[in-house]
Structure formats: C-alpha cells, structure tokens
Design an enzyme around this catalytic site. Structure first.
Site, PDB file in Angstrom:
ATOM      1  N   LYS A  54       0.843  -1.203   0.000  1.00  0.00           N
ATOM      2  CA  LYS A  54       0.000   0.000   0.000  1.00  0.00           C
ATOM      3  C   LYS A  54       0.876   1.250   0.000  1.00  0.00           C
ATOM      4  O   LYS A  54       2.096   1.149   0.222  1.00  0.00           O
ATOM      5  CB  LYS A  54      -0.913  -0.031   1.223  1.00  0.00           C
ATOM      6  CG  LYS A  54      -0.179   0.005   2.564  1.00  0.00           C
ATOM      7  CD  LYS A  54      -1.091  -0.379   3.720  1.00  0.00           C
ATOM      8  CE  LYS A  54      -0.343  -0.325   5.045  1.00  0.00           C
ATOM      9  NZ  LYS A  54      -1.158  -0.853   6.151  1.00  0.00           N
ATOM     10  N   TYR A 285      15.485  30.546   6.530  1.00  0.00           N
ATOM     11  CA  TYR A 285      14.377  31.257   7.171  1.00  0.00           C
ATOM     12  C   TYR A 285      14.571  31.334   8.690  1.00  0.00           C
ATOM     13  O   TYR A 285      14.877  30.317   9.329  1.00  0.00           O
ATOM     14  CB  TYR A 285      13.051  30.538   6.911  1.00  0.00           C
ATOM     15  CG  TYR A 285      12.590  30.593   5.484  1.00  0.00           C
ATOM     16  CD1 TYR A 285      12.343  31.815   4.854  1.00  0.00           C
ATOM     17  CD2 TYR A 285      12.383  29.431   4.762  1.00  0.00           C
ATOM     18  CE1 TYR A 285      11.912  31.863   3.535  1.00  0.00           C
ATOM     19  CE2 TYR A 285      11.943  29.463   3.448  1.00  0.00           C
ATOM     20  CZ  TYR A 285      11.714  30.687   2.839  1.00  0.00           C
ATOM     21  OH  TYR A 285      11.286  30.711   1.551  1.00  0.00           O
TER      22      TYR A 285
HETATM   23  C1  LIG Z   1      -0.340  -1.852   6.757  1.00  0.00           C
HETATM   24  C2  LIG Z   1      -0.846  -3.107   7.260  1.00  0.00           C
HETATM   25  C3  LIG Z   1       0.025  -4.192   7.487  1.00  0.00           C
HETATM   26  C4  LIG Z   1       1.528  -4.083   7.361  1.00  0.00           C
HETATM   27  O1  LIG Z   1       2.051  -3.483   8.516  1.00  0.00           O
HETATM   28  P1  LIG Z   1       3.642  -3.410   8.782  1.00  0.00           P
HETATM   29  O2  LIG Z   1       3.728  -2.995  10.195  1.00  0.00           O
HETATM   30  O3  LIG Z   1       4.187  -2.366   7.864  1.00  0.00           O
HETATM   31  O4  LIG Z   1       4.175  -4.743   8.514  1.00  0.00           O
HETATM   32  C5  LIG Z   1      -0.532  -5.404   7.874  1.00  0.00           C
HETATM   33  N1  LIG Z   1      -1.862  -5.545   8.032  1.00  0.00           N
HETATM   34  C6  LIG Z   1      -2.728  -4.518   7.851  1.00  0.00           C
HETATM   35  C7  LIG Z   1      -4.180  -4.730   8.066  1.00  0.00           C
HETATM   36  C8  LIG Z   1      -2.251  -3.268   7.471  1.00  0.00           C
HETATM   37  O5  LIG Z   1      -3.107  -2.260   7.306  1.00  0.00           O
END
Ligand SMILES: *Cc1c(COP(=O)(O)O)cnc(C)c1O
Length: 405
Positions: A54, A285
């Site tokens: 994702k 800045y």
């Molecule tokens: C994002 C996500 C993961 C992965 O999490 P990590 O800590 O990056 O391994 C796993 N399960 C769900 C439901 C998620 O939303």
C-alpha cells in the site's frame, strides 16, 4: 493544443529527461527480493507471505516492489485502496490481492469483482452486496472477513465472528477466502504491551476454536504484521502480512536481529550551489543557524515538499565520500543547506546521501523518525512524487563518479 505547442512540450520533456536529477529515491529491488526470502525462511513453509505494498509500496513504487517480493517468495499482495489494487492488476500482476481498507460502495465492490481483488468486509452488509453482484456470474466472489480483537479500527467485534462466518458460508455466490485480525502493539516488547498482543491472540483463538467446533471453514487465518511476524512463530498462522520489514526496516530495535533485512531505499540529492560565508552569518528562514566561523555552505536541491521533514531542521546529517556533514538552518520547501566547511571535496553537482549506506556509515528512516518523534513508516511513505524512483542502473547514470564510495 496546436501542433507547434505540442512539439515544444515534447521537446521540453526530452530536455528535462536529459538533465540530471536534482534529487531522487533509488530503489534496490534486489534487497526487496532478499528480504522476502529472509522472511519466508523465518516463517517456514506452512505460512504464506503477503507483501503489503500500500501507499505506493511504502514510497518505493508499488509495482516494482510487488514484482520483487513475489520473485522472492511472497505469494499474495496487500493494498489499502481499490485503485492501488487495480494498478497492480493493470501491471499484469496475477497473485491474489487483498484490499485491506473498507470498501462500502457497490461500485467499489463491483470493481473488486471485475479485477479479482478480494475486499475486506467487517459485516454482513458488504457480504450481501457481494452476493448480489456475483450471483449468476458462474464463479463465487472471494472476500475476507476482518475481526476486531483490540484495535478498534476495522473489523466486526470478535464475538460476532462465528455467527458471521456461518452466515457468509450460506451465500452461494461468495467465497470466504480468509479470516483475519490486526495487532495494535506487537512492536512493544512482551512486558511493555500490557499483555495486549497475547490478549488479541487469545480472542482470535477463541473464534477459531468455535469455528472448528462447528466445522465452519474460514479460509486462511492471519494476524501478524511485520512486528507480529518477527515477535513470535505462534502469531504466524496461515499467512503473515508484512510491510515495513519487507522494505528492510525493523518495527522495533529488539526485533532487528530476528532475521536479516536490508534497507531497499536510498535517498540522494545534488549540490546546486556552494557559498562562502563569514562568521556570524544567519542561514535560511528565521536564521535558526548562525555560522560561528568562516564557512563553506552547500545548497542541496531537496526540501520538505519532497518529503524531508521540516522538523529535522538543524538535526539532519548527510553522507558524502564516507563523511557525515551537518545540515544547518531551517529546511525549506525545495532546498536545504549543509555546512561543508570540513569537506573541501564537495562541489556543485556532487551527490549526497540523505538515507542509505555509504561505506561503513549508514542513515536509516528510524534515525530520522527518532529525531522528529514519528515512526519510520511515516518517513518512508512521506516521499512525494516529485522525487523520481530510480533503479540502481538509472541511479548509476545520475551519479557515476560517486558510486565508487
Ligand atoms: C499496513 C498493514 C500491514 C503491514 O504493517 P507493517 O507494520 O508495515 O508490517 C498489515 N496488516 C494490515 C491490516 C495493514 O493495514
């Protein structure tokens, strides 16, 4: 648009592509594959590895990451949104894809059916919508049921699990491909999470035992994110959903040595100007830095609009030729300034490393997140599209001389 303007646009695009990049993310897909292999060894043959890609593969580029992870032994992909799933399908990726976010609209579920993406459902409403969409299609629509065991985010209450599984099993156009839950603090050490992970696992087990008792099949069962995967084999079940560790970073220091992982991202930027400044000169800045000696300042073409957190102002370091150089003054939208007084070799056009390894020196997303009170996940997915994602070969063209160190 007229013919003439079209030509000049494409000429401009061509010119831009010949110019060297001011800043870029280099993605080592070999490291992603190696991490997938390492995680596969850690979970054993009885457990599948889902590559969570994702947020554009945690900023690395979802398509290249998904391909590399599948090549390294992952067998499924996880995405947060419908369009992230469609992007993988359009790229020709055929592995099972689970949408981890909640899809509520009929049109979204129809797209899932069309693209063969598995939606996550948290209740009967979406299951019935899927049943309506898929009935008469000839093949059932695969979906997964999520239960909440202590995160209070997505998922039906765990107590509802057996009843929901029984009801979904009755729907002939729907296939319950999996049952899962999500851990809220698996990255905390066992004595620091107040037994929360154990408690979540117990509730998940309670549901699984009830289903076994009633001989209700729930498809693949899964609970662990990266932290859960590294924390204990007892959390692995049929599949683990791994994001952060796949990209080469440990969710917590005490889990870092469980299995070898290699950072897949390097962040580079180029020096655009060298400025000689006297002592007592205010920089950037608000003059949050003032030189205390005659100084050689280097302006680098990367800033917070690219994803370098402004909170790191005066706290960032970069690597050049095996040396650490301090960043000074406020980090601005598109640029930042280095104190290169002790580094005469740094010139206009030199490439510095903001994240990654150079010789024995290394700067990790966790180094950054520790300094600005966030987490490495947020650092990685904070890199914006203005930064091109380059393969190692493309990056070698950007910085031919600097590759030696
Ligand atoms: C994002 C996500 C993961 C992965 O999490 P990590 O800590 O990056 O391994 C796993 N399960 C769900 C439901 C998620 O939303």
């Amino acid at each position: 648009m007229t013919q003439a303007t079209e030509t000049s646009w494409s000429a401009q695009a061509h010119e831009a592509s010949l110019a060297r990049q001011r800043a870029w993310v280099e993605v080592n897909t070999g490291a992603i594959s190696a991490n997938a292999r390492s995680l596969k060894r850690c979970i054993g043959n009885g457990t599948e590895l889902m590559a969570v890609v994702k947020a554009d593969g945690y900023g690395h580029g979802s398509i290249s990451v998904a391909r590399a992870a599948l090549a390294g032994g992952a067998s499924q992909c996880g995405v947060a949104t419908l369009s992230e799933g469609i992007e993988l399908r359009r790229a020709g990726i055929e592995a099972p894809i689970l949408v981890l976010g909640n899809l509520t609209q009929v049109e979204e579920l129809r797209s899932c059916l069309h693209w063969q993406l598995m939606p996550t459902i948290s209740g009967m409403r979406e299951a019935l919508l899927c049943q309506n969409l898929a009935s008469g299609q000839g093949r059932p629509m695969a979906l997964q049921l999520k239960l909440d065991t202590g995160m209070a985010r997505l998922g039906a209450d765990w107590q509802e699990g057996p009843r929901l599984v029984a009801a979904i099993t009755e729907l002939e156009a729907v296939q319950l491909a999996g049952l899962y839950s999500h851990l809220a603090s698996a990255d905390a050490s066992a004595d620091a999470d107040d037994g929360l992970t154990d408690q979540q696992q117990r509730l998940f087990e309670t549901v699984l035992q009830a289903l076994e008792h009633q001989r209700l099949p729930a498809g693949i069962r899964h609970l662990a994110n990266s932290a859960g995967t590294l924390r204990s084999p007892a959390l692995h079940y049929d599949l683990v959903r791994v994001g952060l560790a796949l990209y080469g970073h440990s969710p917590a220091a005490h889990l870092a040595s469980v299995t070898p992982l290699q950072g897949a991202m390097t962040l580079h930027a180029r020096v655009s100007l060298i400025r000689e400044a006297g002592s007592g000169v205010g920089v950037s800045y608000g003059h949050r830095f003032r030189t205390s000696r005659p100084s050689r300042l280097a302006v680098v073409g990367i800033g917070y609009a690219d994803g370098v957190p402004r909170q790191l102002s005066n706290q960032l370091e970069v690597l050049f030729a095996g040396q650490r150089l301090p960043q000074v003054g406020a980090i601005t939208m598109d640029q930042l300034v280095l104190d290169a007084t002790d580094c005469p070799g740094l010139e206009v056009g030199s490439v510095v490393t903001l994240l990654g390894q150079e010789g024995s020196e290394q700067i990790t997303p966790t180094d950054w997140s520790d300094r600005c009170q966030t987490i490495p996940w947020e650092i990685l997915c904070g890199f914006k599209h203005r930064l091109p994602r380059l393969t190692a070969a493309q990056a070698a063209w950007e910085a031919p001389g600097d590759r030696a160190h």
